[in-house]
Design an enzyme around this catalytic site. Structure first.
Site, short mmCIF file in Angstrom:
data_model
loop_
_atom_site.label_atom_id
_atom_site.label_comp_id
_atom_site.label_asym_id
_atom_site.label_seq_id
_atom_site.Cartn_x
_atom_site.Cartn_y
_atom_site.Cartn_z
NE ARG A 49 5.54 8.73 -4.25
CZ ARG A 49 4.78 9.17 -3.26
NH1 ARG A 49 5.29 9.93 -2.31
NH2 ARG A 49 3.50 8.89 -3.22
NE ARG A 76 -3.25 0.44 3.07
CZ ARG A 76 -4.44 0.97 2.80
NH1 ARG A 76 -5.29 0.31 2.06
NH2 ARG A 76 -4.77 2.15 3.28
NE ARG A 112 -3.24 6.81 12.27
CZ ARG A 112 -3.80 6.72 11.07
NH1 ARG A 112 -3.11 7.03 10.00
NH2 ARG A 112 -5.04 6.36 10.92
CD GLU A 170 -5.33 5.86 14.64
OE1 GLU A 170 -5.40 7.05 14.28
OE2 GLU A 170 -5.27 4.91 13.84
CE1 TYR A 228 -6.44 -0.57 5.65
CE2 TYR A 228 -4.63 -2.04 5.14
CZ TYR A 228 -5.10 -0.88 5.70
OH TYR A 228 -4.20 -0.03 6.29
N1 UDP Z 1 3.36 1.14 8.27
C1 UDP Z 1 4.44 1.12 9.13
N2 UDP Z 1 4.98 2.32 9.55
C2 UDP Z 1 4.47 3.51 9.19
C3 UDP Z 1 3.36 3.54 8.32
C4 UDP Z 1 2.82 2.34 7.88
O1 UDP Z 1 4.89 0.05 9.50
O2 UDP Z 1 5.01 4.54 9.62
C5 UDP Z 1 2.80 -0.15 7.79
C6 UDP Z 1 1.64 -0.65 8.67
O3 UDP Z 1 1.72 -2.07 8.74
C7 UDP Z 1 0.42 -0.23 7.89
C8 UDP Z 1 0.90 -0.41 6.45
O4 UDP Z 1 2.29 -0.01 6.49
O5 UDP Z 1 -0.71 -1.03 8.17
C9 UDP Z 1 0.14 0.37 5.41
O6 UDP Z 1 0.15 1.74 5.77
P1 UDP Z 1 -1.10 2.67 5.52
O7 UDP Z 1 -0.73 4.05 5.84
O8 UDP Z 1 -1.69 2.34 4.20
O9 UDP Z 1 -2.09 2.14 6.65
P2 UDP Z 1 -3.43 2.82 7.18
O10 UDP Z 1 -3.04 3.99 8.02
O11 UDP Z 1 -4.26 3.15 5.99
O12 UDP Z 1 -3.94 1.72 7.99
#
Ligand code: UDP
Length: 383
Positions: free
Chosen positions: A178, A174, A280, A301, A349
């Site tokens: 970059r 997801r 977060r 959260e 999801y």
């Molecule tokens: N992820 C992580 N560290 C971060 C951001 C994301 O490990 O700082 C991982 C985490 O497993 C997450 C996945 O990457 O579920 C996908 O991130 P995304 O932001 O799409 O998750 P969302 O916030 O939509 O659940």
């Protein structure tokens, strides 16, 4: 004679479908939601004490590449320009997320150009993993151990409650990596946040003489016989009263705290260390940078396994869940005049824009078919 349609759930999935059916003049629709508001987990409202627009079930930033979906939501709201730029706190400091050239250069203390950074990551990545089978292998293969451990291991374990090697590689896919300085979290053509929030959009979508909305009222599977057809956006297994067991979800807990001024200087900051219990912190006034507020409202959260009274957010989709899902799908195939829709109904999801797009597509399929042949699902549950 107009056909009677029941819809369980007043989130985007149910509301968009209700509207698309209502405008044909052939259906009379009742939408039920057990919560006291519409818009499901996208629900927003202004905080009475600060005036800040709050996203009650976590941050929602609208992004899509589908022009029809973007035009659809723009009929119901004015969107403020917004680009999601996330920061991540790790044991080695604060970095830009998703991983981009700034993240890589700062983390390794280097000054590489795009080609050099690409070559560097190819070297630190574990090339012995030919085909990554899970989240951990995907990260080790393409990012290497240091980036994986600092940015992904702790956050993912907190978010999903299992070892990352038990999760599919698709969760990591997801997020982009970059090799330029683009720090936009999303890769879609359109992005923004509705100035008056998401609940106002859903209220407008549902505002049609052929749609009756009942909030604070749960529609049960047993009520099916009152309608010619039912659309169910609640959890798939709950329709069948968990007869085969429960499909697992992660739920979220939000801990609010108020301050004045600017608490963290950004809307979203991820906490990647396992030792910090929250995943977060979101500071909601930064989602509306066009507004000025003296006060600020933030939410820590936390993620947990969804239990009986919790609100389900993320389908866990472990192997055990997927085999149970297959069996529930057989049940659904044998159930007439019910269509399972949205994130919970199809146990996937899904982002908002995908749900809206699928409801628009589903409505089109329904309108082209006899009611006895309406699809069992919006989208494909096992995707
Ligand atoms: N992820 C992580 N560290 C971060 C951001 C994301 O490990 O700082 C991982 C985490 O497993 C997450 C996945 O990457 O579920 C996908 O991130 P995304 O932001 O799409 O998750 P969302 O916030 O939509 O659940």
């Amino acid at each position: 004679m107009t056909k009677q349609i029941g819809i369980a759930g007043a989130g985007f999935a149910g509301a968009v479908l209700a509207r698309e059916l209502a405008i044909t003049g052939k259906y009379s629709i009742e939408v039920f939601d057990e919560r006291p508001h519409v818009a499901g987990n996208c629900h927003t409202s202004r905080d009475p004490s600060s005036g800040i627009m709050l996203h009650h079930y976590g941050p929602h930033i609208f992004n899509t590449s589908r022009q029809d979906v973007w035009e659809y939501v723009n009929q119901y709201a004015t969107f403020g320009a917004y680009t999601n730029r996330v920061k991540a706190i790790t044991a080695r400091g604060v970095f830009s997320m998703p991983m981009n050239l700034l993240t890589i250069n700062q983390f390794f203390g280097k000054v590489m150009n795009p080609a050099q950074a690409q070559e560097f990551l190819a070297k630190v990545g574990d090339s012995s993993i030919k085909e990554p089978h899970n989240f951990e292998e995907q990260a080790l293969r393409f990012l290497g151990r240091e980036l994986y451990e600092n940015f992904f291991y702790g956050y993912t374990k907190k978010q999903w409650g299992v070892e990352p090697r038990e999760l599919p590689a698709s969760i990591l896919q997801r997020l982009p990596v970059r090799f330029n300085y683009d720090d936009n979290y999303y890769q879609q053509r359109y992005q923004g946040i509705p100035i008056e929030g998401y609940t106002a959009i859903v209220e407008k979508i549902l505002d049609h003489p052929a749609i009756k909305v009942h909030v604070g009222q749960r529609l049960e599977a047993a009520d099916r016989s009152q309608f010619d057809h039912l659309f169910w956006s609640g959890p798939l297994d709950s329709y069948f009263e968990h007869e085969l067991g429960r499909l697992q979800y992660r739920s979220l807990v939000f801990e609010r705290f108020d301050a004045t001024g600017d608490y963290q200087g950004n809307a979203v900051i991820n906490y990647c260390q396992e030792s910090v219990p929250w995943t977060r912190i979101a500071e909601h006034k930064h989602f509306t940078p066009w507004e000025l507020h003296e006060k600020t409202v933030c939410y820590r959260e936390y993620s947990k396994l969804s239990e009986d009274k919790d609100i389900p957010y993320y389908p866990l989709r472990l192997e055990r869940d997927k085999s149970m899902l297959r069996e529930y799908m057989h049940f659904a195939e044998k159930t007439s005049h019910v269509t399972f829709i949205g994130r919970l109904g199809t146990y996937r999801y899904l982002d908002m824009h995908v749900v809206i797009g699928e409801s628009l597509d589903l409505a089109r399929s329904c309108l082209a078919a006899d009611i006895a042949d309406w699809p069992k699902f919006s989208g494909k549950p096992l995707n």
